[in-house]
Design an enzyme around this catalytic site. Structure first.
Site, PDB file in Angstrom:
ATOM      1  N   ASP A 155       0.825  -1.199   0.000  1.00  0.00           N
ATOM      2  CA  ASP A 155       0.000   0.000   0.000  1.00  0.00           C
ATOM      3  C   ASP A 155       0.864   1.255   0.000  1.00  0.00           C
ATOM      4  O   ASP A 155       1.843   1.355   0.744  1.00  0.00           O
ATOM      5  CB  ASP A 155      -0.900  -0.017   1.244  1.00  0.00           C
ATOM      6  CG  ASP A 155      -1.797   1.191   1.331  1.00  0.00           C
ATOM      7  OD1 ASP A 155      -2.665   1.347   0.459  1.00  0.00           O
ATOM      8  OD2 ASP A 155      -1.618   1.991   2.275  1.00  0.00           O
ATOM      9  N   GLU A 181       1.553  -0.215  -5.060  1.00  0.00           N
ATOM     10  CA  GLU A 181       0.594   0.814  -5.459  1.00  0.00           C
ATOM     11  C   GLU A 181       1.353   2.127  -5.626  1.00  0.00           C
ATOM     12  O   GLU A 181       1.919   2.651  -4.672  1.00  0.00           O
ATOM     13  CB  GLU A 181      -0.484   0.981  -4.391  1.00  0.00           C
ATOM     14  CG  GLU A 181      -1.457   2.125  -4.709  1.00  0.00           C
ATOM     15  CD  GLU A 181      -2.269   2.577  -3.505  1.00  0.00           C
ATOM     16  OE1 GLU A 181      -3.397   3.084  -3.710  1.00  0.00           O
ATOM     17  OE2 GLU A 181      -1.784   2.432  -2.366  1.00  0.00           O
TER      18      GLU A 181
END
Length: 581
Positions: free
Chosen positions: A202, A271
């Site tokens: 993330d 990401e």
């Protein structure tokens, strides 16, 4: 051509456990719900599943605010449930990728509780702390990515501000401290020892901050906006320079790669969004000594789709990812659903018809690289509307709560999956109320209805995903772009075994296409194609597709696509315009 690993062209099914299936009757999805639907997932033809956070958390941000990265949140089940899910997924040939939140924690995490207790405790510099300016204001002008307000919050315990790129309840870890990196990787090792197949990292471009705490420049009025960011978001008023997207990240990626290499077969998917140029930046994050894959904002442009824009996007991706490593992302828990992409409307202003989304299945899965398929996009679910589908008082997303009605937030793409059209809450839960409502428009696209309709969008995804596995060119082929005129988008995927031409009509206007330079092209059978071939002329209907096998390349073979024949003006009437390559 280099050897291609499975993950380079993998299709990864992106699951929000909270919205997948509730088996406990509390209105929230759980691990046993995913287990119950593993056969559904495997039947799609995907290669892996990616689970959004399942860790202990106050869930102020869908679990991206963990308090313990080694414990399953009781809402989702137990560690034993996860181990069973892992074993049963592997039994079906599915790899399991779990989310890892390393840029920040919850403010309730024991690490942060200790860090803010004083300025001289063992974890005092595990987070980013700074003294106020002489007037007591925050150390600089950095803004949070969610709300656009100050990225600094005052802590009376320490008499300092702490830094948070996201919510104030998500303090940023200090990645300039080697002890933090080692502690984070120790948490990750727990999951690797359990046998997971990879990590989705993330906000990987948010790991580092500028240690000098310099102010971000104000974004000039004539400067372009990064893809995927609304101009209405106050966060976009600054250039993204000092609080994240820092060059120090590149070096630590080497350390992360060395760490996971001790576990053969494990991959990393980063990401990389909310960047000035997410394609260029994400390409710097992948490679032999960096991450395996990264997804970016390449396809999240806010304009009606066109062959020209797709060509420019693919050209840029191929330039920046010459050795692979790109992962395409359309629908996503943060960025809406596939059906909301590209304004959701044709250039004429009319909503895209169902045929458009049927065609996009083939197009998206023909692009080189990996692809994330977001749960519900295989059903064609539209984004749930506020307040029509989700009452304002039931908004759960903190981003949506703070900025509605200026921005609707992310709840619209996080609503539960409708499994059975005429069941309570679409068969998602037996509870009196699910955590988010199931819109009526979603019930009309429920799994049980599409299961029994051969030409449903769900069955189109299934057919194409399984057919794709039998095409060497799509699974591991190089990509050659074709210069075509609107509205045709085309490319050739090629391996030693297969040379495949792929053509897509991106408009509602029937179009003809001259195949004479590819006269030896053999039309492929066994997959949905709407184009009709008459000699060397392809008649491609509105949002039609064509796939054909070409003989091996020759030196004098045309490097680019031949002319487009413009769409028909009326029944039986057409104009031909030869395109210059």
């Amino acid at each position: 051509m280099q050897t291609v690993k499975w993950w380079q062209n993998a299709v990864i099914y992106h699951i929000v456990p909270r919205s997948f299936l509730d088996t406990s009757g509390d209105g929230e999805g759980d691990l046993n719900g995913i287990i119950a639907k593993l056969d559904y997932i495997a039947a799609l033809g995907v290669d892996a599943i990616w689970l959004c956070p399942i860790y202990e958390s106050p869930r102020e941000d869908l679990g991206y605010d963990p308090t313990d990265l080694r414990s399953i949140d009781p809402m989702y089940g137990s560690l034993e449930d996860f181990q069973r899910l892992l074993a049963l997924a592997h039994a079906r040939g599915l790899k399991v990728i779990v989310d890892q939140i390393w840029s920040h924690t919850s403010d309730r995490h024991p690490w942060f509780q200790e860090s803010r207790s004083s300025r001289d405790n063992p974890k005092a510099d595990w987070y980013v702390w700074a003294d106020p300016k002489p007037d007591g204001s925050p150390p600089n002008n950095w803004r949070s990515a969610f709300l656009g307000d100050s990225a600094w919050t005052w802590s009376p315990e320490r008499g300092q501000y702490y830094f948070h790129n996201f919510l104030k309840s998500q303090p940023d870890l200090n990645w300039h401290n080697p002890a933090v990196i080692e502690a984070v990787l120790a948490e990750a090792r727990f999951w690797l020892e359990l046998g997971v197949d990879g990590f989705r990292l993330d906000a990987v471009n948010f790991y580092f901050h500028d240690q000098e705490l310099r102010d971000n420049p104000v974004r000039p009025a004539d400067a372009s906006l990064p893809d995927g960011i609304s101009p209405k978001n106050p966060f976009a008023h600054q250039l993204f320079k000092y609080n994240f997207c820092r060059p120090e990240t590149i070096e630590v990626l080497k350390h992360i790669r060395e760490f996971v290499q001790a576990y053969p077969g494990v991959i990393t998917l980063g990401e990389v969004t909310l960047a000035e140029d997410s394609i260029a930046l994400s390409s710097e994050y992948v490679g032999d000594q960096r991450l395996h894959l990264a997804y970016n904002s390449a396809l999240l442009f806010d304009e009606s789709i066109s062959a020209t824009r797709l060509y420019q996007t693919l050209e840029k991706v191929l330039t920046h990812f010459p050795d692979g490593g790109n992962c395409w992302c359309v629908g996503n828990h943060d960025y809406g659903r596939l059906r909301s992409c590209w304004t959701g409307k044709e250039a004429s202003g009319k909503p895209y018809p169902e045929g458009f989304y049927q065609m996009m299945v083939g197009l998206l899965l023909s692009l080189p690289g990996a692809f994330c398929l977001y749960q519900g996009d295989e059903l064609g679910l539209p984004v749930a509307r506020i307040p029509e589908d989700i009452p304002v008082e039931e908004i759960k997303d903190p981003f949506g709560k703070a900025l509605y009605p200026i921005l609707p937030g992310r709840d619209g793409s996080r609503t539960p999956i409708p499994w059975i059209a005429d069941s309570l809450h679409g068969g998602f839960t037996t509870a009196s109320k699910p955590w988010l409502p199931v819109p009526q428009s979603h019930r009309e696209r429920a799994v049980n209805l599409q299961d029994n309709e051969p030409n449903s969008l769900l069955n189109t995804w299934r057919r194409f995903l399984h057919w794709r596995k039998q095409q060497p060119a799509l699974m591991r082929g190089d990509c050659q772009m074709l210069k075509t005129e609107e509205p045709i988008f085309g490319l050739i995927r090629e391996t030693e075994e297969q040379r495949l031409i792929c053509l897509f009509n991106l408009s509602e206007i029937p179009t003809e296409y001259d195949l004479s330079p590819y006269a030896e092209c053999q039309t492929i059978r066994g997959i949905d194609m709407t184009a009709q071939r008459q000699g060397n002329i392809l008649k491609i209907p509105a949002y039609g597709t064509f796939f054909g096998n070409l003989p091996p390349a020759k030196e004098n073979y045309p490097p680019f696509s031949p002319p487009l024949v413009q769409g028909r003006k009326g029944e039986g009437e057409s104009d031909r315009v030869m395109a210059l390559s």
